[in-house]
Each structure stands twice: as structure tokens, then as C-alpha cells.
Design a protein around this motif. Structure first.
Motif, PDB file in Angstrom:
ATOM      1  N   VAL A  80       0.759  -1.304   0.150  1.00 31.06           N
ATOM      2  CA  VAL A  80      -0.035  -0.074   0.032  1.00 31.06           C
ATOM      3  C   VAL A  80       0.528   1.268  -0.158  1.00 31.06           C
ATOM      4  CG1 VAL A  80      -1.775   1.444   1.425  1.00 31.06           C
ATOM      5  CG2 VAL A  80      -1.999  -1.008   1.171  1.00 31.06           C
ATOM      6  N   GLN A  81       1.888   1.169   0.838  1.00 30.29           N
ATOM      7  CA  GLN A  81       2.975   2.392   0.759  1.00 30.29           C
ATOM      8  C   GLN A  81       3.572   2.532  -0.248  1.00 30.29           C
ATOM      9  OE1 GLN A  81       4.699   2.903   4.746  1.00 30.29           O
ATOM     10  NE2 GLN A  81       6.481   3.619   3.750  1.00 30.29           N
ATOM     11  N   ALA A  82       3.971   1.476  -1.105  1.00 30.72           N
ATOM     12  CA  ALA A  82       4.693   1.549  -2.167  1.00 30.72           C
ATOM     13  C   ALA A  82       3.743   2.201  -3.240  1.00 30.72           C
ATOM     14  CB  ALA A  82       5.393   0.250  -2.754  1.00 30.72           C
ATOM     15  N   LEU A  83       2.465   1.660  -3.666  1.00 33.72           N
ATOM     16  CA  LEU A  83       1.704   2.221  -4.520  1.00 33.72           C
ATOM     17  C   LEU A  83       1.348   3.733  -4.206  1.00 33.72           C
ATOM     18  CD1 LEU A  83      -0.687  -0.638  -4.758  1.00 33.72           C
ATOM     19  CD2 LEU A  83       0.413   0.142  -6.599  1.00 33.72           C
ATOM     20  N   LEU A  84       1.252   4.067  -3.231  1.00 36.15           N
ATOM     21  CA  LEU A  84       1.199   5.664  -2.673  1.00 36.15           C
ATOM     22  C   LEU A  84       2.122   6.399  -2.949  1.00 36.15           C
ATOM     23  CD1 LEU A  84      -1.351   5.138   0.511  1.00 36.15           C
ATOM     24  CD2 LEU A  84      -1.821   5.675  -1.924  1.00 36.15           C
ATOM     25  N   ALA A  85       3.357   5.949  -2.408  1.00 35.63           N
ATOM     26  CA  ALA A  85       4.508   6.777  -2.915  1.00 35.63           C
ATOM     27  C   ALA A  85       4.683   6.942  -4.509  1.00 35.63           C
ATOM     28  CB  ALA A  85       5.709   6.011  -2.270  1.00 35.63           C
ATOM     29  N   ALA A  86       4.408   5.679  -5.127  1.00 32.46           N
ATOM     30  CA  ALA A  86       4.459   6.001  -6.624  1.00 32.46           C
ATOM     31  C   ALA A  86       3.656   7.034  -7.441  1.00 32.46           C
ATOM     32  CB  ALA A  86       4.247   4.570  -7.314  1.00 32.46           C
ATOM     33  N   ALA A  87       2.367   7.075  -6.388  1.00 31.34           N
ATOM     34  CA  ALA A  87       1.300   8.037  -7.030  1.00 31.34           C
ATOM     35  C   ALA A  87       1.507   9.355  -6.353  1.00 31.34           C
ATOM     36  CB  ALA A  87       0.033   7.414  -6.513  1.00 31.34           C
ATOM     37  N   GLY A  88       2.452   9.670  -5.708  1.00 33.06           N
ATOM     38  CA  GLY A  88       2.853  11.239  -5.352  1.00 33.06           C
ATOM     39  C   GLY A  88       2.631  11.577  -3.662  1.00 33.06           C
ATOM     40  N   PHE A  89       2.124  10.507  -3.214  1.00 33.26           N
ATOM     41  CA  PHE A  89       1.749  10.524  -1.797  1.00 33.26           C
ATOM     42  C   PHE A  89       2.859  10.483  -0.777  1.00 33.26           C
ATOM     43  CE2 PHE A  89      -2.653   9.964  -3.352  1.00 33.26           C
ATOM     44  CZ  PHE A  89      -3.373  10.383  -2.511  1.00 33.26           C
ATOM     45  N   ASP A  90       3.169  11.740  -0.225  1.00 34.66           N
ATOM     46  CA  ASP A  90       4.564  11.573   0.914  1.00 34.66           C
ATOM     47  C   ASP A  90       3.900  11.071   2.239  1.00 34.66           C
ATOM     48  OD1 ASP A  90       3.104  13.846   1.723  1.00 34.66           O
ATOM     49  OD2 ASP A  90       4.824  15.143   1.625  1.00 34.66           O
ATOM     50  N   GLY A  91       5.013  10.431   2.834  1.00 37.40           N
ATOM     51  CA  GLY A  91       4.746  10.002   4.269  1.00 37.40           C
ATOM     52  C   GLY A  91       4.728   8.573   4.225  1.00 37.40           C
TER      53      GLY A  91
END
Length: 177
Positions: free
Chosen positions: A43-54
Motif C-alpha cells: 500500500v505504501q509503495a503504491l501511494l509513494a508511486a502516486a505522489g503521496f508523501d509520508g
């Protein structure tokens, strides 16, 4: 922690926003995994790839979600069958929607989305076949469960047509935040 729905990162799409919203709702409630059936690091990797930081801080003491006697697997199967683009983020989206559908609020609320319109746009873009079948703009969670009942051959309607049903307002009425 993901940014709130009202502050969508530049370039992030509704898929990522929905995944972040469900993960954020789970994190706020102290539930693990953040999205049922998907490892938190994915989940964290997908969000990071989409530009979500943290980051989501993994805590060994966090309670794990226990599979209950619910319709999670059935809803997940329906969503996967209807998914227009079955890639990793689409699969995670299916899990996120099924996770949020187990919540007690309107689906868009349990997904951390800003409003029902965002959920409708998400469904139209990712599950066009399902969206096309929701002819009367039924509330999404009710619509998904209706689809499951129809697949199982379980009659759920109190009247021959929704227009004649005494519960019409519950299924088709406005959803206030």
C-alpha cells in the motif's frame, strides 16, 4: 501518513486517493492491515508511486484485522471481475473498496473520499460495467450488495420495482456528510 482527501497531491489520481483514504481510515482506527488482503508495505509503495508523501508506521502491537463472517470475499470477486484495468493498483483498489464496504458509514466516507461524486467518478473510471448497471444512481454500497444478492439468486426487493418500494429513499436518497 497520507495527505487528507481535500489536499490531493499533484498528479495523484482517484485510485490513489481512494487507496490512501481507506488506509488512512484504518490507520486512524488502529486497524491492520490497512487494506484487507494487501500488505501494508505494498500500500505504501503504491501511494509513494502516486505522489503521496509520508509513511505508514508498522506497529507490531497493532491489532490485525480478523476475517469475519462478512461478504468481503464475494465483493472482492465482483470488483475484480469488473475491473477495467487489472494492474497492481487496480487490484489494491478492489481490496480497498471491499475493505471500506465493511464499514458502517456511506462508502465514500469509509473510503476517506471528499464526497459521493468522487466515488461515482472512481467507479465509472475503474468499473464501467458496474457503473452502467447502476441505472437509478443507487447508493454504491447498496448497489454492490444488490449485485451480490442477484448473483446468489437471493431476492432482496420488497416490491417488483424500486419505484414502488417503501425503502426507495434509503437506497436512492442523498448522502450527507
Amino acid at each position: 501518513m497520507p495527505q487528507p482527501a481535500s489536499k490531493l497531491p499533484l498528479g495523484a489520481d482517484l485510485r490513489a486517493l481512494a487507496i490512501a483514504g481507506v488506509a488512512g481510515q484504518s490507520l486512524s482506527a488502529g486497524r491492520r492491515p490497512l487494506i484487507r488482503g494487501v500488505a501494508d508495505d505494498r500500500v505504501q509503495a503504491l501511494l509513494a508511486a502516486a505522489g503521496f508523501d509520508g509513511t505508514f508506521v508498522a506497529e507490531a502491537s497493532a491489532p490485525a484485522a480478523t476475517p469475519g463472517d462478512d461478504e468481503f470475499a464475494d465483493l472482492l470477486a465482483l470488483l475484480r471481475e469488473e475491473l477495467a484495468l487489472p494492474d497492481e493498483s487496480g487490484n489494491c483498489l478492489c481490496h480497498a473498496i471491499a475493505t471500506a464496504a465493511m464499514g458502517e458509514n456511506h462508502l465514500w466516507q469509509d473510503m476517506g473520499l471528499p464526497d459521493r461524486g468522487a466515488l461515482s467518478e472512481l467507479v465509472r473510471a475503474n468499473f464501467p460495467g458496474l457503473a452502467a448497471r447502476n441505472i437509478g444512481d443507487m447508493k454504491w454500497k447498496k448497489f454492490f450488495y444488490r449485485q451480490l444478492c442477484e448473483r446468489a439468486g437471493v431476492p432482496i426487493c420488497k416490491a417488483p420495482h424500486c419505484a414502488e418500494c417503501c425503502d426507495r429513499a434509503l437506497c436512492f436518497g442523498p448522502e450527507e456528510g
